[in-house]
Enzyme design. Structure first.
Site, mmCIF file in Angstrom:
data_model
loop_
_atom_site.group_PDB
_atom_site.id
_atom_site.type_symbol
_atom_site.label_atom_id
_atom_site.label_comp_id
_atom_site.label_asym_id
_atom_site.label_seq_id
_atom_site.Cartn_x
_atom_site.Cartn_y
_atom_site.Cartn_z
ATOM 1 N N ASP A 67 48.483 -62.329 -14.878
ATOM 2 C CA ASP A 67 49.583 -63.351 -14.363
ATOM 3 C C ASP A 67 50.381 -62.806 -13.192
ATOM 4 O O ASP A 67 50.007 -61.423 -12.876
ATOM 5 C CB ASP A 67 50.685 -63.706 -15.433
ATOM 6 N N ASP A 69 54.154 -63.692 -11.902
ATOM 7 C CA ASP A 69 55.584 -63.187 -12.200
ATOM 8 C C ASP A 69 55.900 -62.469 -13.375
ATOM 9 O O ASP A 69 55.439 -62.469 -14.515
ATOM 10 C CB ASP A 69 56.281 -64.584 -12.313
#
Length: 281
Positions: A67, A69
């Site tokens: 991912d 963030d």
């Protein structure tokens, strides 16, 4: 103002006697970990590491996914008051909430990740893995709620039925758990708004208030405000980019395939990755 933190509280009613006695034994004896494990084992333990129950050989893993963030991009805590302030102003200017809410500032010590919020009771609290409310952790607004009142609110028990905490059973949970780091300013703002309404004797619909605050926090992301702040000062908001570069470089050097999946805009991710890894990321 006290924080909604997890104190050392008694075990919830209804747990097995064996579990209860073992917990009392461990907490009451205050036995150091070093006395429970051989010295040669203690010397191998890294307090900053994450330990899994199952062993896995990373050399056998050929594809790694990330991912963006708070995984590849670690953000500074300075981002939280920015999100709080922007969402607070959206509530006032677009949702027409009272101007007095603007007096509230973000308090980083108030809440931690993992707390639960009972939407229909406006209660922020800690609920353990067995669905028991941890006494001494419940807050309505910015004020603690007495333990006996909490127990009364749940029909004389600390236990929360699973159907109230899971969307599997129909309309969705009436108790929301705040799991990610973006939830910290959301919990703070929710508590501040509730505090304002209670402190001024204003009636309010608890469900609609929760939805308005959630929507205001969402607007900060959807309207791209957060992305603008980060892009304008990546040195301030993005942390440990050199560590991200080192991890990805090591995986590539060992012939691993990498992929990135995120709901953040590509232009935003591209600028962040260029900042941390370089133009050929």
């Amino acid at each position: 103002m006290g924080g909604v933190l997890s104190p050392c509280t008694p075990l919830g009613r209804g747990l097995s006697v064996g579990y209860d006695s073992s917990e009392d034994c461990c907490q009451g004896s205050h036995i150091p970990m070093s006395d429970l494990l051989p010295p040669e084992v203690c010397s191998l333990l890294n307090p900053a590491a994450i330990y899994a129950n199952n062993e896995i050989s990373l050399s056998d893993v050929e594809v790694y996914g990330f991912d963006y963030d708070y995984t590849l991009a670690q953000y500074a805590d300075a981002l939280h008051p920015e999100i709080f302030n922007a969402a607070r102003d959206i509530l006032i200017e677009h949702y027409k909430y009272p101007e007095g809410i603007r007096k509230y500032d973000y308090d980083p010590s108030f809440a931690i990740r993992g707390l639960h919020y009972d939407i229909q009771k406006s209660l922020l609290m800690k609920i353990d893995a067995f669905h028991y409310v941890q006494l001494g952790t419940a807050y309505r607004g910015l004020k603690p709620v007495p333990d006996d009142e909490v127990i009364d609110l749940y029909g004389g028990t600390q236990h929360i039925p699973l159907y109230q905490m899971s969307g599997f059973y129909g309309k969705g949970p009436s108790i929301k758990q705040f799991m990610d780091i973006f939830s910290l300013p959301e919990m703070a703002l929710l508590s501040c708004v509730v505090d304002y309404f209670l402190g001024h004797g204003l009636e309010f619909d608890q469900v609609h208030l929760y939805k308005d605050v959630t929507d205001a926090i969402r607007d900060v992301h959807v309207k791209g405000l957060m992305y603008q702040w980060i892009e304008q000062d990546m040195e301030k908001y993005i942390l440990r980019g050199d560590e991200t570069f080192a991890v990805l470089s090591r995986l590539v050097a060992h012939g691993k395939q990498l992929f990135l999946i995120t709901n953040s805009p590509f232009s935003f991710v591209d600028k962040g990755m260029r900042h941390m890894v370089g133009p050929d990321w």
